[in-house]
Design an enzyme around this catalytic site. Sequence first.
Site, PDB file in Angstrom:
ATOM      1  N   ASP A 210       0.832  -1.199   0.000  1.00 27.29           N
ATOM      2  CA  ASP A 210       0.000   0.000   0.000  1.00 27.29           C
ATOM      3  C   ASP A 210       0.875   1.261   0.000  1.00 27.29           C
ATOM      4  OD1 ASP A 210      -2.867   1.003   0.485  1.00 27.29           O
ATOM      5  OD2 ASP A 210      -1.732   2.074   2.036  1.00 27.29           O
ATOM      6  N   GLU A 252      13.521 -15.813  -0.862  1.00 25.65           N
ATOM      7  CA  GLU A 252      13.688 -17.037  -0.070  1.00 25.65           C
ATOM      8  C   GLU A 252      12.452 -17.922  -0.166  1.00 25.65           C
ATOM      9  OE1 GLU A 252      14.601 -16.463   4.106  1.00 25.65           O
ATOM     10  OE2 GLU A 252      15.767 -14.670   3.582  1.00 25.65           O
TER      11      GLU A 252
END
Length: 540
Positions: A210, A252
């Site tokens: 956002d 990851e």
Amino acid sequence: MAVNRPSDATAHWWRDAAIYQIYVRSFADGDGDGTGDLAGVRSRLPHLVELGVDALWFTPWYLSPLADGGYDVADYRTIDPAFGTLAEAEKLIAEARELGIRTIIDIVPNHVSDQHTWFTEALAAGPGSPERELFHFRSGRGPDGALPPNDWVSEFGGTPWTRLDDGDWYLHLFAAQQPDLNWAHPAVRQEHEDVLRFWFERGVAGVRIDSAALLAKDPALPDFTAGHGPHPYVDRDELHDIYRSWRAIADEYGAVFVGEVWLPDAERFARYLRPDELHTAFNFNFLACPWDAGLLRSAIDGTLAEHAAVGAPATWVLCNHDVTRTVTRYGREDTGFDFAAKTFGTPTDLRLGTRRARAAALLSLALPGAAYLYQGEELGLPEADIPRDRIQDPMHFRSGGTDPGRDGCRVPLPWSAGAPYAGFGSTVEPWLPQPAGWASYAADLQRTDPDSMLSLYREALRLRRTEPGFRDTGTAGERLEWLPTPPGVLAFTRADRLICLVNLTEEPVEPPAHTEVLLSSGPLTDGGRIPNDTAAWLRG
Ligand code: NOJ
């Protein structure tokens, strides 16, 4: 738990995914209390599978006083009890994944709720305390510090500063219940990295960021009008370092980002999409573009060029929970850049708007990159008029009542024409009123009607998924090529001889020679021509 791994054979799914935005409060009500919830979403997963979307983006579902529809987060690790529980969110993520649908959540790093413990502790700790350093507290200006510390203007209107009884002011670029965090503080960075891991561990495949270009502030918080050099809070260079460390974490887990980055400068915008930063960002130029062939073509060309420069796929968005719904917008005579803005009482022609929205759907779904759909877009819902005494959006109140706010595109969805509240699921009146005639848009009516908006979206998404020519895996051959056309007609080819043609002239046009029609947004003429405000997908 369904953690995504980078070795996944579909590691590039996000480059050309169809992503469906769920505004949880208004999607489906599972417990009947008038507010949509996770049980409601779970019960409607079959609709999303049939529709054929690849991922869901959930607007914030965390604990929140809902001062700004959940964009005021009190605790990132708790689901708001009105929506369900964390266990239920985990179940939903896993169930959707089993159905082939990934989950994207919304993170709001610029600010928290004024009910977040960080802020309540900062208030209690008083002026000059270390707790206040997590936010932007300042003394005021003028006699007795009675004037705001600078001349900035809130994104929702008015000053973005609120004064406390102890004399300090705090900064909030949005509503007063949304204090801005101080991103120069290491604890703020650490906490957000932990929150990302918390959700990636729960199988979340992506994060929408956002207000992604607003986090960093000039530490001196100078007046805006003083301004030479970098903007004091928009698009500051410090942000790139933040997003590089976020990217390392996402990598990851094989997870992806989509940034809410609204910047006029194409080169500055593209910097967020460099290979070690965000994977994608919303393309608001296309959303805000009026129904005009020349303007649409240059929005598309500009978008593709700025993304190609950094090797990132574009995103195509026609509407979301902040802008006027498409069938209302395209039925207006507006041509200005404020095309997507909210207005009271602008006349609209819904038949015209629906015709154009159908054509716009085929245009956007044929473009190379990822496509976003906002709940109810597939039902052709118009913007609703909300009676003034039922409006909830803080934007309305902060505008002094001149802006209707964004509630008109957030009305609870109609699922079954014959059920109370059009099948939203409530046994009491939903949190926002549904206008008269809402049931005529119900999903159950549209499912069996081959000419409905729902049938158009389903067929378009099916073709988009099964036709290899619509793929965008990152190779240059998957881009588009414009075909020569008369003014007012847009036509381009994708790979595999797929053609998208949109007729924005007043007269029907001939499809290119030797083509077959795969899908059209409305009926063709008896002679097989493509009428005005109609789009067709063809194979050459
Ligand atoms: C953008 C969101 O889409 C909007 O709904 C919200 O009000 C602001 N950011 C503030 O978080």
